[in-house]
Design a protein around this motif. Structure first.
Motif, PDB file in Angstrom:
ATOM      1  N   VAL A   1     -15.392  42.729 -38.825  1.00  0.00           N
ATOM      2  CA  VAL A   1     -15.560  43.918 -40.054  1.00  0.00           C
ATOM      3  C   VAL A   1     -13.892  43.424 -40.397  1.00  0.00           C
ATOM      4  N   ARG A   2     -14.083  42.961 -41.633  1.00  0.00           N
ATOM      5  CA  ARG A   2     -12.980  42.505 -42.175  1.00  0.00           C
ATOM      6  C   ARG A   2     -12.512  43.962 -43.282  1.00  0.00           C
ATOM      7  N   SER A   3     -13.307  44.635 -43.305  1.00  0.00           N
ATOM      8  CA  SER A   3     -13.085  46.469 -43.510  1.00  0.00           C
ATOM      9  C   SER A   3     -14.242  46.913 -44.483  1.00  0.00           C
ATOM     10  N   ALA A   4     -14.045  47.860 -45.068  1.00  0.00           N
ATOM     11  CA  ALA A   4     -14.549  49.199 -44.520  1.00  0.00           C
ATOM     12  C   ALA A   4     -14.868  49.629 -46.125  1.00  0.00           C
ATOM     13  N   HIS A   5     -15.637  49.894 -46.748  1.00  0.00           N
ATOM     14  CA  HIS A   5     -15.713  50.840 -48.191  1.00  0.00           C
ATOM     15  C   HIS A   5     -16.898  51.636 -48.007  1.00  0.00           C
ATOM     16  N   LEU A   6     -16.505  52.089 -49.613  1.00  0.00           N
ATOM     17  CA  LEU A   6     -17.827  53.197 -49.781  1.00  0.00           C
ATOM     18  C   LEU A   6     -18.781  54.023 -48.859  1.00  0.00           C
ATOM     19  N   PHE A   7     -18.340  54.911 -47.382  1.00  0.00           N
ATOM     20  CA  PHE A   7     -18.214  54.984 -46.876  1.00  0.00           C
ATOM     21  C   PHE A   7     -18.546  56.697 -47.628  1.00  0.00           C
ATOM     22  N   ASP A  49     -24.143  56.172 -44.663  1.00  0.00           N
ATOM     23  CA  ASP A  49     -24.368  54.876 -45.104  1.00  0.00           C
ATOM     24  C   ASP A  49     -22.605  54.018 -45.656  1.00  0.00           C
ATOM     25  N   ILE A  50     -22.489  53.165 -45.033  1.00  0.00           N
ATOM     26  CA  ILE A  50     -21.261  52.228 -45.482  1.00  0.00           C
ATOM     27  C   ILE A  50     -21.625  51.180 -45.523  1.00  0.00           C
ATOM     28  N   HIS A  51     -20.475  50.315 -46.432  1.00  0.00           N
ATOM     29  CA  HIS A  51     -20.660  49.176 -46.523  1.00  0.00           C
ATOM     30  C   HIS A  51     -18.930  48.338 -46.113  1.00  0.00           C
ATOM     31  N   VAL A  52     -19.818  47.244 -45.047  1.00  0.00           N
ATOM     32  CA  VAL A  52     -18.659  46.789 -44.474  1.00  0.00           C
ATOM     33  C   VAL A  52     -18.992  45.152 -45.501  1.00  0.00           C
ATOM     34  N   VAL A  53     -17.053  44.792 -45.386  1.00  0.00           N
ATOM     35  CA  VAL A  53     -17.027  43.496 -45.597  1.00  0.00           C
ATOM     36  C   VAL A  53     -16.283  42.416 -44.323  1.00  0.00           C
ATOM     37  N   VAL A  54     -17.524  40.718 -44.437  1.00  0.00           N
ATOM     38  CA  VAL A  54     -17.778  40.220 -43.115  1.00  0.00           C
ATOM     39  C   VAL A  54     -17.292  38.930 -43.886  1.00  0.00           C
ATOM     40  N   ASN A  55     -16.848  37.691 -43.299  1.00  0.00           N
ATOM     41  CA  ASN A  55     -17.053  36.559 -44.146  1.00  0.00           C
ATOM     42  C   ASN A  55     -18.026  36.297 -45.041  1.00  0.00           C
ATOM     43  N   ALA A  56     -17.544  35.925 -45.867  1.00  0.00           N
ATOM     44  CA  ALA A  56     -18.788  35.979 -46.791  1.00  0.00           C
ATOM     45  C   ALA A  56     -19.759  34.391 -46.307  1.00  0.00           C
ATOM     46  N   THR A  57     -18.860  33.584 -45.511  1.00  0.00           N
ATOM     47  CA  THR A  57     -20.613  32.686 -45.182  1.00  0.00           C
ATOM     48  C   THR A  57     -21.055  32.309 -44.102  1.00  0.00           C
ATOM     49  N   LEU A  58     -21.181  33.449 -43.671  1.00  0.00           N
ATOM     50  CA  LEU A  58     -22.118  34.319 -42.642  1.00  0.00           C
ATOM     51  C   LEU A  58     -23.445  33.543 -43.036  1.00  0.00           C
ATOM     52  N   SER A  59     -24.611  33.405 -41.915  1.00  0.00           N
ATOM     53  CA  SER A  59     -25.696  33.515 -42.902  1.00  0.00           C
ATOM     54  C   SER A  59     -26.691  35.052 -42.627  1.00  0.00           C
ATOM     55  N   VAL A  60     -27.334  34.440 -43.125  1.00  0.00           N
ATOM     56  CA  VAL A  60     -27.735  36.700 -43.321  1.00  0.00           C
ATOM     57  C   VAL A  60     -28.069  36.652 -41.679  1.00  0.00           C
ATOM     58  N   SER A  61     -28.136  35.840 -41.779  1.00  0.00           N
ATOM     59  CA  SER A  61     -29.205  36.634 -39.976  1.00  0.00           C
ATOM     60  C   SER A  61     -28.006  36.414 -39.444  1.00  0.00           C
ATOM     61  N   GLU A  62     -26.757  36.043 -39.532  1.00  0.00           N
ATOM     62  CA  GLU A  62     -25.900  36.410 -38.305  1.00  0.00           C
ATOM     63  C   GLU A  62     -25.067  37.978 -39.144  1.00  0.00           C
ATOM     64  N   GLY A  63     -25.429  38.274 -40.413  1.00  0.00           N
ATOM     65  CA  GLY A  63     -24.741  39.452 -41.579  1.00  0.00           C
ATOM     66  C   GLY A  63     -25.458  40.531 -40.277  1.00  0.00           C
TER      67      GLY A  63
END
Length: 405
Positions: free
Chosen positions: A245-251, A263-277
């Motif tokens: 997790v790089r950061s979190a927002h909209l907690f 409910d939480i939004h987390v930022v991950v590497n943009a190039t990860l696959s859907v299954s890894e996310g």
């Protein structure tokens, strides 16, 4: 020999039994105290003690309503209540708050009537007897002990209704102290102190009623302050501890009875696959349920970037559209037999294209590198694509190659 840890259902059943036992103790104590105080108040001519006895009776009702609300709240979600039954515990708290307010109003009316009766009749107000003083001292000790016991169990089991009920017991102990002051004042020559003490007891009831109503209002309006700051910090810490997790927002966190839903939004590497996310989201969700006792449900949304800083465009072309205009470009190069796969990565600044290419036989890496340079320039120069970066991958399982040696 294998050791087996208790199942989650077994642990939950144990929590329920311990909570029920705590409530049963409260019911027995409140029943005995309410009967004893009302009788002692009547025999000892103490309006304050009668009012205090009614307060104990309200605690008895409180115990029953909390028990019923908790029983219903434990039920699993069903078709009619897909989000569970936690709000029934909230309804129980609302009932207690309204009942306390009504009892307090009745006590004030009775105390005012007693004072008015004493003034209009000219007869002195009755002086409470010693039996009233003994009863109120016993009540203080019993209710303070019940407060500590219920609070300990409520904090151990993380049951908000039990903790609230414990403070209800504490308010009864405080009201008993007020009644004791009134009785002592009357016995020392100020009979009016007894009905005044009854009004003080009513004020305490109003305060408890108001605090419960505020909590209920916060919960049903999904106010963030309904969730303790400590719980919010625990949730943020669990998310921050995840290595991907790089950061979190909209907690967002809201309370439903004793439970907290997140409910939480987390930022991950943009190039990860859907299954890894998805895997990362599930890991965070499970850790929240396991490490933060109050959390009973969590929805984790995976973002490639923090979309609160810059909105992600929704006008980018989709996979089929990109493939439609990329394949003719690939076909112009003899080094490639076709497109094996397309992977798109959307960012605020533009798209990243991962292109898997099928090589043709009898071409070496020099040919491929030369062809990809030309293909890259063509793709990046296409205004339709909105592509800012392209990365090529050869489908090597199909590459036969040539022996130049």
């Amino acid at each position: 020999m294998h050791m087996h840890s208790p199942s989650p259902h077994g642990l939950e059943d144990t929590r329920h039994r311990e909570a029920d036992r705590c409530l049963l103790v409260g019911v027995v104590v409140n029943l005995l105290l309410s009967i004893a105080k009302v009788i002692a108040g009547i025999l000892g001519h103490s309006a304050a003690l009668v009012a205090d006895g009614i307060h104990s009776a309200s605690d008895l009702v409180s115990d029953g309503v909390v028990w019923l609300g908790m029983r219903i709240a434990r039920q699993d979600p069903d078709e009619e209540h897909p989000y569970g039954h936690g709000r029934f515990e909230t309804l129980a708290t609302l009932f207690i708050a309204l009942a306390l307010g009504a009892v307090a109003a009745g006590i004030v009316a009775d105390a005012v009537d007693r004072i008015h009766w004493g003034d209009s009749s000219g007869d002195p107000l009755p002086v409470p007897a010693t039996i009233a003083l003994v009863a109120v001292v016993i009540s203080i000790a019993a209710k303070e002990g019940l407060f500590h016991y219920t609070l300990k169990v409520g904090e151990k089991l993380n049951l908000r209704a039990l903790i609230a009920n414990a403070w209800h017991h504490r308010s009864d102990a405080v009201s008993s102290i007020a009644a004791m002051v009134g009785i002592l004042g009357a016995q020392m020559g100020w009979p009016v102190m007894d009905p005044i003490a009854a009004v003080v007891v009513a004020a305490i009831l109003f305060k408890v009623s108001y605090s419960f109503l505020v909590e209920v209002f916060k919960e049903i309006t999904d106010a963030s302050s309904a969730v303790d700051k400590e719980i919010q910090q625990q949730i943020n810490q669990v998310i921050a501890n995840h290595p991907d997790v790089r950061s979190a927002h909209l907690f967002k966190a809201r309370r439903v009875g004793s439970d907290v839903r997140v409910d939480i939004h987390v930022v991950v590497n943009a190039t990860l696959s859907v299954s890894e996310g998805h895997q990362i989201a599930e890991q965070i969700r499970v850790r929240l349920l396991k490490e933060v006792d109050a959390v009973k449900d969590a929805l984790v949304h995976i973002d490639p970037e923090d979309d609160t800083q810059a909105e992600m465009p929704i006008t980018y072309p989709n996979r089929d559209e990109v493939r439609h205009w990329v394949e003719p470009m690939v076909a112009k190069h003899a080094a490639f037999a076709g497109v094996a796969g397309v992977m798109l990565h959307y960012t605020v600044d533009g798209m990243i294209l991962d292109l898997d290419l099928e090589p043709t036989p009898h071409h070496d890496m020099v040919d491929f590198n030369h062809a990809t340079d030309q293909l890259s320039a063509a793709i990046l120069g296409n205004p339709e694509g909105q592509i800012m970066e392209v990365r090529f991958h050869l489908a090597l399982s199909q590459y036969r190659g040539t022996d130049n040696g």
